[in-house]
Design a protein around this motif. Structure first.
Motif, short mmCIF file in Angstrom:
data_model
loop_
_atom_site.label_atom_id
_atom_site.label_comp_id
_atom_site.label_asym_id
_atom_site.label_seq_id
_atom_site.Cartn_x
_atom_site.Cartn_y
_atom_site.Cartn_z
N ALA A 522 20.18 26.37 3.51
CA ALA A 522 20.88 25.17 3.97
C ALA A 522 22.16 24.95 3.17
O ALA A 522 23.18 24.50 3.70
N GLU A 523 22.12 25.28 1.87
CA GLU A 523 23.31 25.14 1.02
C GLU A 523 24.43 26.08 1.44
O GLU A 523 25.59 25.84 1.14
N LYS A 524 24.06 27.14 2.15
CA LYS A 524 25.07 28.08 2.64
C LYS A 524 25.53 27.74 4.06
O LYS A 524 26.14 28.56 4.75
N THR A 531 19.92 19.25 8.45
CA THR A 531 19.27 19.04 7.16
C THR A 531 18.74 17.62 7.00
O THR A 531 17.75 17.40 6.30
N ARG A 532 19.39 16.65 7.64
CA ARG A 532 18.90 15.27 7.53
C ARG A 532 17.52 15.14 8.16
O ARG A 532 16.61 14.51 7.60
N ARG A 533 17.34 15.77 9.31
CA ARG A 533 16.05 15.71 9.99
C ARG A 533 14.98 16.45 9.19
O ARG A 533 13.84 16.00 9.07
N ARG A 563 17.75 18.74 -2.89
CA ARG A 563 18.84 19.61 -2.43
C ARG A 563 19.14 19.37 -0.96
O ARG A 563 20.31 19.32 -0.55
N MET A 564 18.08 19.22 -0.16
CA MET A 564 18.26 18.92 1.27
C MET A 564 18.97 17.58 1.46
O MET A 564 19.87 17.44 2.29
#
Length: 651
Positions: A522-524, A531-533, A563-564
């Protein structure tokens, strides 16, 4: 006479050299195979040392066991230093060298033990050679010798063998009244060897009960040869009292054992019912190395849920009861059989009883299976001594059969070792043994993901889910996210719904790891991931898990939730989650780094100063990454670049 002794010594040396040469040839085909499975995470610190990001002291810190296993890690460091790369070949070559050393120690130990037994007089050396060769050629050992990280088991076995050889030599000298030196070796040398071995892998402490077994079987006291008082005191202080303390502590604090079963798909009672069947499976694959009981993957081994479910549970327990009774009843008449049965069972005391480990692994037999070989040799010798005929043809047959058997085992091991030269060939062979293993299917899925074959990956993930326990359902869901992400495909709406439906399932070890993998992707900015969901559903998953907040599955999952949160823009929520994870993990440095970054972004200078102070207090000069982070953070605070930011609305 001297000429005859020199001839026998030369013949013995030649035989040992031949055995070693055959072992090298047998394993040579697998020495250039890849790292596998647990190799990569366990060797990560060695990789970072090569890159200059850790010093040697930090690089040999390993969390696989309570003692850190620095001796094993130091040997990995030496392999990397010797080659200058993370090429698997030098690591596997060292494993083979240790295997050869262990084989020679098996020979030395057996030769000394056989000389203590009247039934073995006249054949002690030749029998020891056969046992050593048989042990070196066992196909069951391939998954220990060529699986780099299992060097930990090898080194533990090596130091147990060294300590037992020392013990037998000491006792023989004591029986001949050789002064104070044997007592010095017993009280200092023996514990020192065990201690070094325990720093390779904790199993080395089994040298104490194994030495007691040898004492009882091979050095039974008599009127002419009473047991030295110092020996009895030695075992009272090093074995009996520590065992009573451990049992007492576990009785007062049973959660020390039962707590570990929260991450398992079986209970303590089910494990204790299942392991007798597993032990018989080990016996079978040691002597007859064919069929589904072979291989790396046994995560789908059928758990015993009752004495008769399956019915083989009661049969296995009764059979082991019979073997123990046989060993006790005939300990004087057939001491080698007693020693063999006791050696095998004692060797499994740590990994096949109450400790909440997985049910079945081949490498657990690396030393205990010597007991199986001793039992077979003892039974064969007993039959030979009770034979009714002894024709020349019969004697020739008895001489030839062991040689043929050793040849068959060597060929079988060569076939096994050759399959380890290539990842595809290895997994083909593993699939031929146990195609219904969920872990095998998950491993094949991971390999398909790495190759960019999303369709195959999803097929293997579906199989792993179908074949595995229901509690691992979230693991399969997370794997699907990763497969779509790495394949560059948009994530379907149905997968988000699946994640939300399964967020009441427990956080397993694999679930924790793949949640971390998903956070890294997700960071990439992977494939437009929502990501919120994911963070909202992940929060429900983590907060409703039954594990204590201080357990790694909880705090590490909370860290990755942070991180999310951060990726989705919820920085205040991310900071709160990171702080919870930091406290619950007893101030893990990696989480502290993230917490500082979040507070710096939020402009919370005082919070940054508090986090930095803790990071400095726990700083490791050998960790270049942490040292660099502390330097950057210190400069940011000194420069005044951390300024208060507007506080956004919290969701």
């Amino acid at each position: 006479m001297n000429t005859l002794l020199e001839y026998k010594r030369a013949a013995r040396c030649i035989a040992l050299l031949v055995i070693m040469a055959v072992t090298i040839v047998v394993y040579a085909g697998g020495l250039h195979g890849p790292f596998l499975l647990d190799d990569t995470p366990n060797l990560d610190t060695i990789q970072r040392w090569l890159q200059g990001r850790l010093d040697w002291h930090s690089a040999i810190d390993n969390r696989s066991g309570p003692l850190g296993r620095p001796v094993s890690m130091l040997t990995f460091l030496m392999d990397a230093a010797r080659s200058g790369t993370m090429d698997p070949a030098p690591f596997k070559t060292t494993n083979l060298a240790i295997h050869l050393i262990c084989g020679m120690l098996v020979y030395a130990l057996c030769r000394r033990l056989f000389h203590c037994m009247q039934a073995m007089h006249g054949i002690a050396t030749s029998a020891a050679l056969v046992v050593a060769a048989w042990w070196l050629f066992l196909p069951l050992h391939v998954s220990t010798v060529l699986y780099v990280v299992q060097r930990m088991a090898q080194l533990s076995a090596m130091f147990i063998l060294l300590s037992l050889i020392t013990y037998v030599a000491v006792r023989q000298r004591m029986d001949h009244g050789k002064g104070f030196l044997p007592y010095l070796a017993l009280w200092i040398g023996f514990p020192l060897l065990v201690g070094i071995g325990a720093l390779a892998k904790e199993n080395a402490i089994l040298a104490f009960p194994l030495a007691l077994l040898i004492e009882v079987v091979c050095f039974a006291p008599s009127a002419a040869r009473p047991r030295p008082k110092g020996v009895t005191l030695f075992f009272v202080l090093t074995l009996v009292i520590p065992a009573l303390v451990i049992v007492g502590k576990l009785a007062l604090h049973p959660n020390l054992v039962t707590g570990g079963y929260r991450i398992r798909s079986f209970t303590l009672g089910e494990r204790l019912l299942t392991e007798p069947r597993v032990l018989w499976s080990y016996v079978k694959t040691t002597l007859l190395p064919v069929g589904e009981d072979m291989g790396l993957f046994h995560d789908n081994y059928v758990i015993s849920t009752g004495w008769l479910t399956p019915w083989t549970t009661a049969a296995a327990i009764l059979a082991w009861g019979g073997m123990i009774a046989l060993a006790v009843a005939y300990r004087r008449r057939y001491p080698l059989i007693t020693l063999g049965i006791g050696f095998f069972l004692t060797g499994h005391l740590l990994e096949s009883t109450v400790v909440p480990l997985e049910i079945y692994f081949e490498h657990r037999n690396y030393l205990p299976d010597l007991g199986i070989l001793l039992t077979v040799v003892g039974a064969a010798r007993a039959l030979w001594l009770h034979r009714t005929t002894s024709t020349a043809a019969f004697r020739r047959t008895v001489t030839v059969v062991p040689v043929l058997a050793l040849g068959i085992y060597a060929i079988a091991t060569w076939v096994q070792a050759s399959s380890w030269a290539d990842t595809d060939t290895l997994f083909e062979m593993q699939a031929s043994y146990n195609p219904t293993s969920p872990r095998l299917q998950a491993t094949l899925g991971a390999r398909a993901i790495a190759l960019g074959d999303t369709r195959s990956a999803l097929t293997h993930i579906a199989l792993a889910e179908k074949l595995g326990p229901s509690r691992e359902g979230m693991t399969a869901t997370l794997w699907r996210f990763i497969a779509y992400c790495d394949g560059g495909h948009p994530i379907p709406e149905a997968l988000y719904a699946e994640f939300e439906q399964r967020n009441t399932l427990p956080i397993t070890l694999d679930g924790m790891r793949y949640w971390e993998e998903l956070a890294a992707r997700a960071e990439k900015k992977c494939g437009g991931m929502d990501t919120r969901r994911l963070a909202e559903a992940g929060r429900h998953w983590i907060e409703h898990d039954s594990a204590l907040p201080t357990e790694q599955t909880r705090w590490r999952s909370m860290f990755n939730l942070s991180r999310m949160d951060a990726i989705s823009g919820n920085l205040w929520l991310a900071e709160a989650d990171a702080r919870r994870a930091w406290i619950d993990s007893d101030h893990n440095n990696g989480i502290g780094v993230l917490l500082f970054q979040l507070n710096a972004t939020l402009g919370r200078r005082e919070a940054c100063e508090a986090v930095l102070a803790e990071l400095r207090r726990r700083s490791d000069p050998g960790n270049a990454d942490l040292t660099e982070a502390i330097a950057i953070f210190s400069k940011a605070l000194a420069d005044g670049t951390i300024r208060p930011a507007a506080k956004p609305s919290r969701r």
